[in-house]
Design an enzyme around this catalytic site. Structure first.
Site, PDB file in Angstrom:
ATOM      1  N   LYS A   3      -3.549   2.959  -0.937  1.00 43.55           N
ATOM      2  CA  LYS A   3      -4.572   3.012   0.097  1.00 43.55           C
ATOM      3  C   LYS A   3      -4.074   2.310   1.345  1.00 43.55           C
ATOM      4  CE  LYS A   3      -9.395   1.717   0.994  1.00 43.55           C
ATOM      5  NZ  LYS A   3      -9.790   3.071   1.445  1.00 43.55           N
ATOM      6  N   ASN A 186      -0.102  -0.704   7.146  1.00 47.29           N
ATOM      7  CA  ASN A 186       1.341  -0.702   6.889  1.00 47.29           C
ATOM      8  C   ASN A 186       1.806  -1.884   6.025  1.00 47.29           C
ATOM      9  OD1 ASN A 186       1.722   1.671   8.472  1.00 47.29           O
ATOM     10  ND2 ASN A 186       1.632   0.386  10.322  1.00 47.29           N
ATOM     11  N   ARG A 187       0.902  -2.397   5.240  1.00 48.04           N
ATOM     12  CA  ARG A 187       1.194  -3.521   4.334  1.00 48.04           C
ATOM     13  C   ARG A 187       1.563  -4.807   5.081  1.00 48.04           C
ATOM     14  NH1 ARG A 187      -1.211  -0.437   1.633  1.00 48.04           N
ATOM     15  NH2 ARG A 187      -0.815   0.138  -0.524  1.00 48.04           N
ATOM     16  N   LEU A 188       1.238  -4.867   6.354  1.00 47.28           N
ATOM     17  CA  LEU A 188       1.496  -6.080   7.128  1.00 47.28           C
ATOM     18  C   LEU A 188       0.239  -6.947   7.109  1.00 47.28           C
ATOM     19  CD1 LEU A 188       3.513  -4.565  10.120  1.00 47.28           C
ATOM     20  CD2 LEU A 188       4.373  -5.668   8.037  1.00 47.28           C
TER      21      LEU A 188
END
Length: 209
Positions: A3, A186-188
């Site tokens: 997700k 973006n998983r940041l």
């Protein structure tokens, strides 16, 4: 099963002075705004004297500047672990909000007066259950557990005061660090961690995602 998180971020200048204040803010949002099911459910991770870990889900019952409180049978695995090794981790997995809170600290037993005061607020059936279950012990059958409960229900009918089990009570986890994790695109992710200082204040540091 992946997700993309698109939630708003978490910045240092948004944080209050203590982690308990920030926890209270997020907890209110989880309970009142996101309407999460049991937002006080937390994963409690302990380790025994040899470092063997174990985890389970437990309900948080109280929190304040002194710490986070839960109740259990002191003879359970977590109770035995904490008697040998008081270091503990609490994880609040608020996935629908793309948030986590991770508390690391030291667990100490609550006083008997505090334990008794909380025990009196429990439903009658839960009070009996605290006596009926020798938590984490191996039992032969479900019928044995039900029979134990039925015997207690006959001894202490509804409306009659149930005594507090001597081997049952609370733990208060005094936090040494508290991380607030906010999922980002973006998983940041944003990861801000409060770390306790010797003078009683808190330092906030940002962790790489």
């Amino acid at each position: 099963m992946r997700k993309q998180y698109r939630a708003a971020g978490l910045a240092e200048n948004e944080l209050p002075a203590t982690p308990v204040e920030q926890f209270a803010r997020w907890f209110k949002q989880a309970a009142s705004e996101a309407h999460l099911f049991e937002p006080n459910a937390m994963v409690v991770s302990t380790a025994d004297a040899d470092g063997r870990p174990s985890s389970r889900t437990v309900l948080l019952k109280q929190f304040d500047e002194q710490g986070f409180v839960f109740f259990t049978n002191y003879g359970s695995r977590k109770g035995r672990d904490l008697a040998e090794n008081p270091y503990v981790s609490l994880l609040f997995p608020w996935h629908p909000m793309a948030r986590q809170v991770i508390v690391q600290g030291i667990a100490r037993r609550t006083g008997r007066d505090e334990t008794a005061a909380y025990f009196r607020t429990r439903p009658h059936g839960s009070q009996l259950g605290a006596w009926a279950s020798e938590q984490s012990a191996v039992i032969s059958t479900r019928a044995d557990l039900d029979a134990s409960y039925a015997e207690l229900a006959a001894r202490y009918p509804e409306g009659e005061q149930v005594p507090v089990p001597p081997n049952w009570g609370g733990f208060r986890v005094a936090p040494q660090s508290v991380e607030f994790w906010q999922g980002r695109e973006n998983r940041l992710h944003d990861r801000l961690r409060y770390v306790s200082q010797a003078d009683g204040s808190w330092r906030v540091e940002r962790l790489s995602p």
